[in-house]
Design a protein around this motif. Structure first.
Motif, PDB file in Angstrom:
ATOM      1  N   CYS D  32       0.846  -1.201   0.000  1.00  0.00           N
ATOM      2  CA  CYS D  32       0.000   0.000   0.000  1.00  0.00           C
ATOM      3  C   CYS D  32       0.880   1.249   0.000  1.00  0.00           C
ATOM      4  O   CYS D  32       0.438   2.333  -0.369  1.00  0.00           O
ATOM      5  CB  CYS D  32      -0.915   0.011   1.219  1.00  0.00           C
ATOM      6  SG  CYS D  32      -0.047   0.193   2.787  1.00  0.00           S
ATOM      7  N   ASN D  34       2.200   2.723   2.648  1.00  0.00           N
ATOM      8  CA  ASN D  34       2.054   3.554   3.836  1.00  0.00           C
ATOM      9  C   ASN D  34       3.399   3.800   4.518  1.00  0.00           C
ATOM     10  O   ASN D  34       3.686   4.898   4.997  1.00  0.00           O
ATOM     11  CB  ASN D  34       1.086   2.872   4.816  1.00  0.00           C
ATOM     12  CG  ASN D  34       0.486   3.866   5.792  1.00  0.00           C
ATOM     13  OD1 ASN D  34       1.111   4.866   6.123  1.00  0.00           O
ATOM     14  ND2 ASN D  34      -0.723   3.596   6.247  1.00  0.00           N
ATOM     15  N   ARG D  82       1.944   2.595  11.710  1.00  0.00           N
ATOM     16  CA  ARG D  82       0.836   2.831  10.783  1.00  0.00           C
ATOM     17  C   ARG D  82       0.602   1.712   9.789  1.00  0.00           C
ATOM     18  O   ARG D  82      -0.351   1.778   8.996  1.00  0.00           O
ATOM     19  CB  ARG D  82       1.062   4.144  10.040  1.00  0.00           C
ATOM     20  CG  ARG D  82       0.976   5.343  10.964  1.00  0.00           C
ATOM     21  CD  ARG D  82       1.203   6.652  10.235  1.00  0.00           C
ATOM     22  NE  ARG D  82       1.311   7.755  11.201  1.00  0.00           N
ATOM     23  CZ  ARG D  82       1.919   8.907  10.934  1.00  0.00           C
ATOM     24  NH1 ARG D  82       2.466   9.098   9.749  1.00  0.00           N
ATOM     25  NH2 ARG D  82       1.976   9.856  11.849  1.00  0.00           N
ATOM     26  N   CYS D  83       1.420   0.669   9.787  1.00  0.00           N
ATOM     27  CA  CYS D  83       1.224  -0.399   8.800  1.00  0.00           C
ATOM     28  C   CYS D  83      -0.152  -1.036   8.999  1.00  0.00           C
ATOM     29  O   CYS D  83      -0.450  -1.549  10.072  1.00  0.00           O
ATOM     30  CB  CYS D  83       2.289  -1.480   8.929  1.00  0.00           C
ATOM     31  SG  CYS D  83       1.977  -2.872   7.820  1.00  0.00           S
ATOM     32  N   PRO D  84      -1.016  -0.996   7.956  1.00  0.00           N
ATOM     33  CA  PRO D  84      -2.354  -1.577   8.104  1.00  0.00           C
ATOM     34  C   PRO D  84      -2.311  -3.085   8.356  1.00  0.00           C
ATOM     35  O   PRO D  84      -3.242  -3.647   8.921  1.00  0.00           O
ATOM     36  CB  PRO D  84      -3.044  -1.258   6.778  1.00  0.00           C
ATOM     37  CG  PRO D  84      -1.945  -0.968   5.821  1.00  0.00           C
ATOM     38  CD  PRO D  84      -0.800  -0.438   6.624  1.00  0.00           C
ATOM     39  N   ASN D  85      -1.211  -3.717   7.966  1.00  0.00           N
ATOM     40  CA  ASN D  85      -1.110  -5.161   8.171  1.00  0.00           C
ATOM     41  C   ASN D  85      -0.293  -5.507   9.409  1.00  0.00           C
ATOM     42  O   ASN D  85       0.100  -6.658   9.594  1.00  0.00           O
ATOM     43  CB  ASN D  85      -0.519  -5.825   6.929  1.00  0.00           C
ATOM     44  CG  ASN D  85      -1.495  -5.737   5.771  1.00  0.00           C
ATOM     45  OD1 ASN D  85      -2.650  -6.115   5.907  1.00  0.00           O
ATOM     46  ND2 ASN D  85      -1.045  -5.178   4.666  1.00  0.00           N
ATOM     47  N   GLU D  86      -0.058  -4.508  10.239  1.00  0.00           N
ATOM     48  CA  GLU D  86       0.613  -4.697  11.522  1.00  0.00           C
ATOM     49  C   GLU D  86       1.963  -5.403  11.374  1.00  0.00           C
ATOM     50  O   GLU D  86       2.330  -6.258  12.166  1.00  0.00           O
ATOM     51  CB  GLU D  86      -0.307  -5.477  12.477  1.00  0.00           C
ATOM     52  CG  GLU D  86      -1.591  -4.711  12.756  1.00  0.00           C
ATOM     53  CD  GLU D  86      -2.640  -5.526  13.505  1.00  0.00           C
ATOM     54  OE1 GLU D  86      -2.936  -6.651  13.057  1.00  0.00           O
ATOM     55  OE2 GLU D  86      -3.139  -5.035  14.529  1.00  0.00           O
TER      56      GLU D  86
END
Lengths: 154, 652, 298, 184
Positions: D32, D34, D82-86
């Motif tokens: 993404c 991010n 901030r990583c949406p996939n943790e």
């Protein structure tokens, strides 16, 4: 036909039709690999599970018994799983008295959408039973005694 | 008993990891098994024919099919038995696909397990008896819960088909999310122009009873005969008298009430009619904001209401309705973007949600269709759209794609250019998901004709800097950071299950998934059914959907109800409890435990006895476990039948 | 009542951030937070250690944990976010058996790694609460406009630091308001100032730190309040370098929150050591009627 | 960095080592961007973070370990936060630095020297002796004018002690370094 010696133990599952049986199906559709020991008996509701069924399974040589139904509040029959919980709690108390290790018995709630959870439940419980190993078998007369005692207890 | 066993290959689905021939062979050694064979596709036409022939040729009076889950094909095979002249309850299924072949690779273990499941089925079947369904009257009225576009479609289709419809809507007007939209993709036609007439149809339809400002309190009964109680929430206005003239709104001194219809863009009056095309067009008082209701003085509206419709003393009211079927169309809610602290967590006035932006675009919205920044009313020139806010984001437990955001964002970029020709839109996206008729073409137009700049990458943070906002994103295709100055930032918030969905599901006794979306009967073959007979689904309550899909489901659910109601009587399920009168001691334990009040105490030769009301009994079997005498038994799941299965599995 | 904590000052306390250490001790004393230095504590290794090897980093931390565990204290507290991150990360990773054994093997002593570890800031906020502190204020910081700068790792990563909001922390804001200062909304609260690259790539640091100073100035701040020795040294000691690189003329005082707190609570300059600040705080201090500092040597 | 060819050799062991060392699952990354979007030092990187993640997925060992970016990362944790996939990206960057050292691929020697100077100071005294470390760093890099302008100010403020604050038992710390070395 006997269990495959050394490979499997005898695990019986009582599942309600609406949630957990569906959850087991969902796990299958998702191809979530599980140990093969478990044999599932389908009932309309965990409220139909007579503690006697569980005891009979143990007396007849089951190494583990698993009961699974709808999450509290989600019961297709509104209250069946509450009855089940009450009865199975009583049963858990009695197992020891009957000479059955309570760890060999487990009940839980799995919904029709929780395929992943079902895989986990089956894997964990099977692993637990394999740790405990085969259950000591009952002499038939002892079995009869226990069951009659059980009947009067509930 | 002469039992026939059929072991299905299901192509390679089962035969791939189960030796079906061996299973059939094993079955031949089980008591009462007169015939056993494996078969390619038991459910296919030739497969069923094979079963019927075997019944005739070998005089079979009981059948076991080992194949997929009974939830899939039990009904199919029961019909097969009937076509062969056998009672359909002399049938058992062994689930050797979902519970065996699909969850393990070891052929030896699988084959052994499959054989045991067959043995178990045979053991039960030997204890089965013929059962015969009774019949019961049904109430051909239908309740639709939710007055969004899906519910409206379902209600109108049912009503046009001659059914009496009860439409229950939580808000004070029907229309749902669609009523808040300015235009719709990919045609860019005016949302209220296409929805408005349908809403009016609802209001005028003789067969539709509309309960707005109402919620379902409880649901009892079962398919064909549901008893529903509905809570009509206090509006403090007599809707019989209210003409919707709107004078009250002009005079109301409390102007700081939350404007729900406009998604909190601006505020409104304590007494309020959400929008001109509202159905019903009736005023409602917001008790928290009303000076009279909170401080006990004012009453301006009451003084000038031409029809004296104001009722400050009004209370919630519970009404009862009887229906034969229920359609849930409760829609969805939008993701709460304040969970994204990096986007301001709601602290930045000019960082708004996509639905708030719809209200800014809408001519009937708070700005009369002029795009203005909430902070200073200035017209924005640089607008940044950020997609996947609360979609495809496991870190906020929203790993799914909401499906329609890519499309509405493209639409909003196009409308922005129409409203402000000298504006520039930037769209941060991860992937453009636009399957659907004319959908991808539409997103291309946003870029090619309307000059929206699409940037492939997520936004890390938004920071205010004197008067504007710095949007820090990435362009992963270019392989670099990008910073865009924005006057206004629009967050394409994802869809999530509507608030209270879980509670409603529990009232309706249907299942819902981990996110709160209702579960359909079968992911492919029963898209609008649920596992509870007589309860159907329409629209986004089952999962995010755009307007065409929601409308299609509304019609689908309606046609299911029509089909259900095409008969005057329904066959009652004979899998209900029954009392062995001579063993019953009349202790009435079963009566007190039955969740449905299906057990009555009667007298027999002067002795109290329990008796089951078959049309009310739902077949849960709770009573059977309660009975100290084992006098009350659940047909098809008797103690003997279940113990037979246990003994088959545990033979020592 | 007073609470005893094992105090881990961190190396900078012995040099570049000595005023942070002094004012921290003074503040804690006045708030009934009793600090007992971890005897013979050693450096946690900071970034150089965890960037070189996680086992080495953990081992350096573990020696301190082990010593602290032999003390009768509520937990370990440190003023330095960098030390805090290393301590917390280590005690988290040591929950895993294999790693735990490796570390114990290297430090040659048993380490439980079970003491709660907090920043001094968190302890002050949670133990005393801004409201309570407000009651002790004798010299409110009236009219002083400050921006709170937390630095990048005081609250992040959230799973490790588990304190305040990772994107918009407010603990410093609330504390400063309680002291009577005017807190301006600062968009760079948790942005990185680049301190760790100060020696090697100054041009990166001047760019990152420059943005922080520019925004603070454009918001009309009289001063920046920090809770991190790295950030403070970077913005204060290097402020001239930053100005030179960016062609700016900032004269922005960079306070430690502990200094301003001490000031508001009426503590003596010897507890605050404002004289240690490179950029003169004189004007800012006059604004709150505090005794003017003599212009420090440059 | 060399552009990976369509038929590049996918180094699976490398990917495994990174995943084990960092306890992160790299297949979770869906690119993404991010991490790149929020990285304060991206402007100085030769390879943006999200591209590094992609190169990892592609098993491009050399391209990753020989990048400057992994040495310029300031461990500010923005990407991780901030990583949406943790995914704990910062931790992965750490692991990459560890591996690059072992492979003798250090694209930003001064960073490495600074860290080594820091650590040897810690090894010697148990704590960092700032002045000593500076001197050591200058010796290693020959950058004589590094922050020369700051020294007088710092010294004047008594912030740059000219004598080390050694701990009582530096030997204990030295043993930690020693035992760490021979167990590797």
């Amino acid at each position: 036909m006997p269990v495959l010696e050394g490979k499997e133990l005898r695990i019986v599952g009582f599942l309600c039709n609406w949630c957990s049986y569906g959850g087991a199906d969902t796990a299958g559709v998702g191809r979530f690999a599980q140990p093969t020991d478990l044999r599932v008996i389908k009932l309309p509701c965990t409220g139909r599970v007579n503690p006697l069924f569980v005891v009979r399974a143990f007396l007849n040589g089951a190494d583990g018994v698993l009961v699974s139904g709808c999450h509290p509040g989600d019961c297709h029959y509104t209250a069946g799983n509450f009855y089940a919980r009450r009865r199975l709690e009583v049963l858990r108390e009695l197992l020891d008295v009957m000479g059955i290790q309570p760890e060999r018995f487990h009940y839980t709630w799995v919904s029709a959408s929780e395929g992943q959870k079902w895989k986990q439940v089956v894997s964990d419980f099977t692993a637990r039973i394999h740790e405990l190993g085969p259950a000591t078998s009952f002499s038939s007369c002892a079995a009869v005694a226990v069951e009659t005692g059980m009947k009067t207890a509930i | 008993m002469n039992i026939g066993v059929f072991v299905c290959h299901c192509g390679s689905n089962i035969a791939g990891t189960v030796d079906t021939e061996k299973v059939a062979e094993a079955a031949r050694s089980f008591p009462d098994v007169a015939f056993a064979t494996d078969t390619m596709y038991a459910c296919s036409e030739p497969g069923q024919a094979g079963i019927i022939d075997a019944i005739k040729d070998y005089g079979l009076d009981g059948i076991v099919v080992a194949s997929c889950t009974p939830r899939m094909h039990e009904a199919t095979f029961r019909k097969t038995l009937e076509r062969a002249g056998l009672n359909k309850y002399l049938f058992e299924m062994a689930n050797i696909r979902e519970h065996v072949s699909w969850i393990g690779k070891d052929k030896e273990l699988n084959t052994n397990k499959a054989a045991e499941l067959v043995q178990m089925a045979v053991a039960k079947l030997r204890n089965n008896t013929e059962l015969h369904a009774g019949e019961f009257e049904i109430n051909k009225r239908v309740m639709v819960i939710g007055g969004g576009v899906a519910g409206i479609q379902a209600a109108l289709d049912c009503a046009d088909g001659g059914l009496q419809v009860i439409l229950v809507e939580r808000e004070s007007t029907i229309g749902g999310k669609m009523a808040k939209l300015d235009k719709t993709f990919p045609t860019v036609d005016c949302s209220s122009c296409i929805l408005g007439p349908r809403m009016v149809d609802v209001a005028q339809h003789p067969n539709i009873t509309l309960y707005a400002m109402s919620e379902v309190e409880s649901v009892n009964g079962f398919v064909g005969n549901f008893d529903v109680s509905i809570r009509k929430k206090a509006t403090y206005v007599d809707w019989e008298a209210c003409t919707g003239c709107g004078q009250c709104m002009e005079k109301c001194p409390s102007k700081k009430a939350e404007d729900r219809f406009n998604e909190g863009v601006g505020t409104t009056t304590a007494i309020n009619i959400p929008f001109p095309q509202a159905i019903p067009k009736k005023a409602v008082i917001n008790a928290n904001a009303c000076i009279m209701l909170s401080k006990g003085k004012c009453g301006a509206c009451a003084k000038l209401c031409p029809t004296q419709a104001i009722r400050f003393e009004q209370q919630d009211e519970i009404v009862q309705e009887q229906v034969g079927a229920i359609i849930a169309a409760t829609g969805y809610d939008l993701f709460d973007h304040t969970l994204y602290g990096e986007y301001g967590g709601g602290r930045y006035p000019d960082v708004i949600t996509s639905i708030q932006y719809e209200r800014l675009l809408s001519a009937s919205g708070p700005t009369g269709g002029h795009i203005k920044r909430p902070s200073d009313g200035r017209e924005p020139k640089n607008i940044v759209f950020i997609q996947c806010v609360g979609s495809r984001d496991p870190s906020v437990n929203r790993p799914y794609c909401s499906g329609f955001c890519c499309m509405y964002t493209a639409k909003q970029a196009i409308l922005t250019k129409d409203h402000i020709p000298d504006s520039q839109s930037h769209v941060f996206y991860m992937d453009i998901r636009s399957p659907g008729k004319l959908y991808d073409e539409f997103t291309r137009r946003a870029m090619e004709e309307y000059g929206a700049r699409y940037i492939r990458g997520r936004v890390s943070t938004i920071q205010p800097r004197d008067g504007y906002y710095v949007v820090k994103g990435a362009d992963t295709i270019m392989g670099s950071q990008v910073e865009v100055k924005a006057d206004l930032v629009v967050l394409a918030v994802g869809a999530e299950a509507s608030k209270g969905a879980g509670a409603l599901a529990e009232k309706l006794r249907i299942s819902y998934d981990g996110y709160g979306f209702f579960m359909e009967g079968h992911p492919k073959l029963k898209p609008v059914e649920t596992n509870t007979a007589g309860v159907y689904l329409a629209g986004s309550c089952q999962g995010p959907k755009d307007i065409p899909a929601s409308v299609a489901q509304g019609s689908a659910a309606a046609s299911k109800v029509q089909a259900l109601f095409s008969k005057d009587k329904l066959a009652s399920d004979p899998q209900v409890s029954s009392v062995a009168i001579q063993r019953c001691v009349g202790c009435a334990k079963c009566e007190s435990t039955c969740p449905f009040g299906a057990i009555e105490m009667t007298e027999f030769r002067g002795m109290p006895k329990a008796s089951v009301v078959e049309t009310v009994c739902q077949g849960c079997g709770v009573c059977a476990v309660t009975c100290p005498q084992g006098a009350i038994q659940l047909q098809h799941f008797t103690d003997n039948q279940i113990l037979a299965e246990v003994n088959a599995l545990c033979p020592y | 009542m007073t609470r005893q904590y094992a105090y881990y000052p961190g190396c900078s306390a012995m040099g570049s951030s000595i005023e942070y250490d002094i004012s921290t001790r003074a503040l804690c004393k006045s708030l009934g937070v009793e600090l007992v230095d971890i005897p013979d504590w050693n450096c946690c290794g900071s970034t150089p250690a965890h960037a070189s090897d996680h086992l080495l980093s953990a081992s350096l931390v573990a020696r301190n944990l082990a010593i602290a565990e032999s003390m009768d204290v509520e937990g370990i507290i440190t003023p330095c976010p960098s030390c805090l991150k290393n301590l917390k990360t280590t005690s988290l990773r040591m929950q895993r058996k294999g790693f735990h054994e490796k570390v114990e093997h290297i430090v040659e002593r048993p380490v439980r790694a079970d003491l709660p570890i907090r920043s001094v800031l968190q302890t002050v906020i949670e133990h005393c609460s801004p409201e309570a502190i407000a009651e002790h204020v004798s010299k409110p910081l009236k009219g002083l406009k400050v921006v709170p700068y937390y630095g990048c790792i005081m609250n992040r990563p959230p799973d490790v630091m588990t304190f305040d909001d990772p994107e918009n922390p407010t603990s410093l804001d609330r504390l400063m308001q309680a002291l009577g200062a005017e807190v301006l909304p600062f968009p760079h609260k948790v942005d990185c100032c680049g301190a760790s690259l100060g020696l090697v790539r100054r041009e990166l640091v001047t760019r990152l730190s420059g943005r922080i100073l520019d925004t603070a100035a454009s918001l009309g701040a009289d001063a920046i309040v920090t809770a991190c020795p790295m950030c403070q040294m970077n913005l204060d000691l290097r402020q001239n370098q930053i100005n030179r690189a960016n062609g700016t003329q900032h004269r922005m005082p960079i306070f430690y929150y502990t200094q301003l707190a001490g000031l508001a609570l009426g503590q003596h300059e010897s507890c605050l050591r404002m004289d240690k600040l490179c950029v003169s705080p004189a004007r800012a201090l006059q604004q709150v009627g505090a005794p003017a500092q003599e212009e420090p040597a440059r | 960095m060399p552009t990976p060819s369509a038929t590049h050799r996918f180094d699976e062991d490398f990917l495994k080592e990174v995943q084990q060392g960092s306890e992160q699952n790299l297949t979770r990354c869906y690119q993404c961007g991010n991490c790149t979007a929020g990285c304060p030092l991206s402007f100085a990187y030769d390879i943006p973070v999200n591209r590094l993640m992609r190169l990892l997925q592609a098993g491009e060992k050399h391209a990753v370990l020989s990048s400057k970016a992994i040495w310029l990362c300031a461990s500010c944790e923005t990407c991780t936060t901030r990583c949406p996939n943790e995914i704990d990206v910062a931790r992965i960057m750490d692991v990459l630095r560890h591996m690059a050292r072992r492979e003798g691929l250090v694209a930003e020697p001064p960073v490495r020297h600074m860290w080594d100077a820091f650590l040897s100071s810690v090894e010697k005294y148990g704590r960092v002796f700032e002045a000593g470390m500076m001197a050591n760093f200058v010796r290693r890099t020959g950058r004589f004018w590094t922050d020369a302008d700051l020294a007088p100010v710092a010294i004047g403020k008594g912030k740059l002690g000219l004598r080390p604050h050694a701990i009582k038992h530096p030997d204990e710390v030295q043993r930690i370094f020693a035992r760490f070395r021979d167990q590797r």
